[in-house]
Motif scaffolding. Structure first.
Motif, PDB file in Angstrom:
ATOM      1  N   LEU A   4       7.614 -13.166   1.891  1.00 63.05           N
ATOM      2  CA  LEU A   4       6.463 -13.941   2.384  1.00 63.05           C
ATOM      3  C   LEU A   4       5.251 -13.587   1.513  1.00 63.05           C
ATOM      4  N   PRO A   5       5.195 -14.102   0.290  1.00 61.09           N
ATOM      5  CA  PRO A   5       4.111 -13.720  -0.628  1.00 61.09           C
ATOM      6  C   PRO A   5       2.736 -14.186  -0.179  1.00 61.09           C
ATOM      7  N   ALA A   6       2.666 -15.168   0.725  1.00 62.59           N
ATOM      8  CA  ALA A   6       1.360 -15.654   1.177  1.00 62.59           C
ATOM      9  C   ALA A   6       0.665 -14.683   2.111  1.00 62.59           C
ATOM     10  N   LEU A   7       1.381 -13.694   2.622  1.00 58.12           N
ATOM     11  CA  LEU A   7       0.777 -12.720   3.532  1.00 58.12           C
ATOM     12  C   LEU A   7      -0.029 -11.713   2.728  1.00 58.12           C
ATOM     13  N   GLY A   8      -1.347 -11.696   2.962  1.00 51.00           N
ATOM     14  CA  GLY A   8      -2.211 -10.771   2.252  1.00 51.00           C
ATOM     15  C   GLY A   8      -2.468  -9.510   3.048  1.00 51.00           C
ATOM     16  N   VAL A   9      -2.574  -8.386   2.344  1.00 48.29           N
ATOM     17  CA  VAL A   9      -2.778  -7.110   3.012  1.00 48.29           C
ATOM     18  C   VAL A   9      -4.150  -7.062   3.688  1.00 48.29           C
ATOM     19  N   VAL A  10      -5.181  -7.578   3.020  1.00 49.41           N
ATOM     20  CA  VAL A  10      -6.527  -7.545   3.581  1.00 49.41           C
ATOM     21  C   VAL A  10      -6.599  -8.383   4.850  1.00 49.41           C
ATOM     22  N   ALA A  11      -6.025  -9.593   4.799  1.00 48.11           N
ATOM     23  CA  ALA A  11      -6.026 -10.454   5.988  1.00 48.11           C
ATOM     24  C   ALA A  11      -5.247  -9.825   7.129  1.00 48.11           C
ATOM     25  N   ALA A  12      -4.133  -9.164   6.807  1.00 47.64           N
ATOM     26  CA  ALA A  12      -3.339  -8.503   7.850  1.00 47.64           C
ATOM     27  C   ALA A  12      -4.124  -7.364   8.485  1.00 47.64           C
ATOM     28  N   ALA A  13      -4.834  -6.590   7.659  1.00 47.63           N
ATOM     29  CA  ALA A  13      -5.629  -5.484   8.192  1.00 47.63           C
ATOM     30  C   ALA A  13      -6.748  -5.999   9.080  1.00 47.63           C
ATOM     31  N   GLU A  14      -7.398  -7.090   8.690  1.00 49.70           N
ATOM     32  CA  GLU A  14      -8.467  -7.664   9.503  1.00 49.70           C
ATOM     33  C   GLU A  14      -7.941  -8.178  10.842  1.00 49.70           C
ATOM     34  N   ALA A  15      -6.676  -8.594  10.862  1.00 45.19           N
ATOM     35  CA  ALA A  15      -6.070  -9.081  12.097  1.00 45.19           C
ATOM     36  C   ALA A  15      -5.536  -7.960  12.975  1.00 45.19           C
ATOM     37  N   GLY A  16      -5.684  -6.712  12.539  1.00 47.03           N
ATOM     38  CA  GLY A  16      -5.281  -5.588  13.375  1.00 47.03           C
ATOM     39  C   GLY A  16      -4.005  -4.895  12.972  1.00 47.03           C
ATOM     40  N   VAL A  17      -3.375  -5.304  11.873  1.00 40.10           N
ATOM     41  CA  VAL A  17      -2.130  -4.665  11.438  1.00 40.10           C
ATOM     42  C   VAL A  17      -2.451  -3.303  10.810  1.00 40.10           C
ATOM     43  N   SER A  18      -1.725  -2.287  11.221  1.00 44.18           N
ATOM     44  CA  SER A  18      -1.852  -0.959  10.599  1.00 44.18           C
ATOM     45  C   SER A  18      -1.056  -0.979   9.295  1.00 44.18           C
ATOM     46  N   VAL A  19      -1.744  -1.249   8.189  1.00 44.97           N
ATOM     47  CA  VAL A  19      -1.056  -1.482   6.919  1.00 44.97           C
ATOM     48  C   VAL A  19      -0.396  -0.216   6.379  1.00 44.97           C
ATOM     49  N   ASP A  20      -0.772   0.963   6.873  1.00 41.79           N
ATOM     50  CA  ASP A  20      -0.089   2.181   6.435  1.00 41.79           C
ATOM     51  C   ASP A  20       1.307   2.291   7.033  1.00 41.79           C
ATOM     52  N   ARG A  21       1.634   1.403   7.965  1.00 41.75           N
ATOM     53  CA  ARG A  21       2.989   1.350   8.523  1.00 41.75           C
ATOM     54  C   ARG A  21       3.602  -0.028   8.288  1.00 41.75           C
ATOM     55  N   LEU A  22       3.238  -0.646   7.181  1.00 44.07           N
ATOM     56  CA  LEU A  22       3.742  -1.980   6.836  1.00 44.07           C
ATOM     57  C   LEU A  22       4.295  -1.955   5.417  1.00 44.07           C
ATOM     58  N   ALA A  23       5.550  -2.389   5.267  1.00 46.77           N
ATOM     59  CA  ALA A  23       6.189  -2.502   3.954  1.00 46.77           C
ATOM     60  C   ALA A  23       6.290  -3.982   3.594  1.00 46.77           C
ATOM     61  N   LEU A  24       5.753  -4.356   2.435  1.00 50.22           N
ATOM     62  CA  LEU A  24       5.785  -5.738   1.974  1.00 50.22           C
ATOM     63  C   LEU A  24       6.729  -5.844   0.772  1.00 50.22           C
ATOM     64  N   VAL A  25       7.718  -6.695   0.899  1.00 50.30           N
ATOM     65  CA  VAL A  25       8.627  -6.986  -0.204  1.00 50.30           C
ATOM     66  C   VAL A  25       8.457  -8.471  -0.509  1.00 50.30           C
ATOM     67  N   ARG A  26       7.549  -8.769  -1.416  1.00 47.17           N
ATOM     68  CA  ARG A  26       7.220 -10.180  -1.674  1.00 47.17           C
ATOM     69  C   ARG A  26       8.392 -10.926  -2.283  1.00 47.17           C
ATOM     70  N   ASP A  27       9.124 -10.291  -3.180  1.00 49.72           N
ATOM     71  CA  ASP A  27      10.265 -10.937  -3.827  1.00 49.72           C
ATOM     72  C   ASP A  27      11.482 -10.027  -3.693  1.00 49.72           C
ATOM     73  N   PRO A  28      12.425 -10.389  -2.813  1.00 50.41           N
ATOM     74  CA  PRO A  28      13.604  -9.525  -2.610  1.00 50.41           C
ATOM     75  C   PRO A  28      14.623  -9.609  -3.741  1.00 50.41           C
ATOM     76  N   GLY A  29      14.379 -10.461  -4.736  1.00 55.60           N
ATOM     77  CA  GLY A  29      15.308 -10.561  -5.861  1.00 55.60           C
ATOM     78  C   GLY A  29      16.556 -11.359  -5.537  1.00 55.60           C
ATOM     79  N   SER A  30      17.624 -10.991  -6.195  1.00 64.49           N
ATOM     80  CA  SER A  30      18.866 -11.760  -6.074  1.00 64.49           C
ATOM     81  C   SER A  30      19.707 -11.361  -4.871  1.00 64.49           C
TER      82      SER A  30
END
Length: 255
Positions: free
Chosen positions: A80-106
């Motif tokens: 989900l590359p459209a999900l931004g870390v800054v926007a998630a943090a502003e919405a209340g997400v604890s980004v230190d406990r969030l793993a983002l894999v924008r491109d999972p590859g093959s």
């Protein structure tokens, strides 16, 4: 070290950290959800080992991530590359406990499966990249590991499906102003105890980018007219002075 190898190493560290955290804390059967959405879940929260489909808006997924991460659990979002870390943090997400894999590859199924081994909630941004057999294997793995698997969009065989309807934006006046908040109806339907659709109206997002219950404005009480009071005019009876003085004159003569 190549970029791909570095990404895998960072992902392994995230999974190890999440697994250690889970061992230190007592694991409950439910993951928390935002309070305004609690009536949509038969158990009052996200049942571990279940699968969930979220459609209609990324903001709904972010609201779920915020509730889970704030409670101390780990979350991961894959593809989900459209999900931004800054926007998630502003919405209340604890980004230190969030793993983002924008491109999972093959091998997206392999990445999601590895995350399910140590992360409490794993969201897949594009379930269409997975085949039906892979979806079933990942759902079975989530049940075994006690994780929650979330698909953004259509997710075959999901235990519960959330969708948005009746969206109305507020804040724009007659040609001016800014969009400040959106009122939506969230509908939940699924299998078993969730077969009967449930609905709640919420503000998503609020002016600060979060979620809040929608309260119907109270209608002003209608003005009531005071009933007219009819005043009856009392006309005094006039007694002639001569008639009123007769008893006094008679008493004086008798004395």
């Amino acid at each position: 070290m190549s970029a791909k190898a570095a990404t895998r190493a960072a992902l392994a560290e995230k999974i190890a950290a999440a697994s250690t955290l889970a061992q230190k804390h007592q694991v409950t059967d439910l993951l928390p959800v935002p309070e305004p959405l609690a009536p949509l879940f038969p158990a009052g929260g996200l049942q571990r080992g279940s699968s969930l489909a979220v459609g209609g808006s990324t903001s709904l997924l972010v609201a779920l991530l915020a509730a889970v991460s704030q409670a101390g659990s780990w979350c991961a979002v894959v593809g989900l590359p459209a999900l931004g870390v800054v926007a998630a943090a502003e919405a209340g997400v604890s980004v230190d406990r969030l793993a983002l894999v924008r491109d999972p590859g093959s091998d997206p199924a392999g990445v999601v499966g590895a995350l399910l081994d140590g992360v409490d909630l794993v969201a897949v941004g594009d379930p269409g990249v997975l085949g039906l057999a892979e979806v079933r294997r990942l759902a079975a793995r989530a049940r075994q590991r006690g994780a929650v698997l979330v698909g953004v969009g259509a997710w075959p065989g999901a235990d519960l499906r959330l969708s948005l309807t009746d969206a109305v934006w507020h804040g724009v006046g007659h040609g001016d102003g800014r969009l400040r908040q959106r009122r939506v109806t969230v509908v939940a339907e699924g299998r078993g105890s969730a077969a009967r659709p449930r609905r709640v109206s919420v503000l998503l997002p609020t002016p600060d980018g979060r979620i809040a219950p929608f309260v119907t404005p109270a209608r002003p009480e209608p003005l009531t007219r005071t009933p007219a009071v009819r005043i009856r005019q009392v006309v005094p009876t006039l007694v002639p002075v001569s008639s009123a003085a007769e008893p006094l004159r008679a008493a004086a003569e008798a004395g």
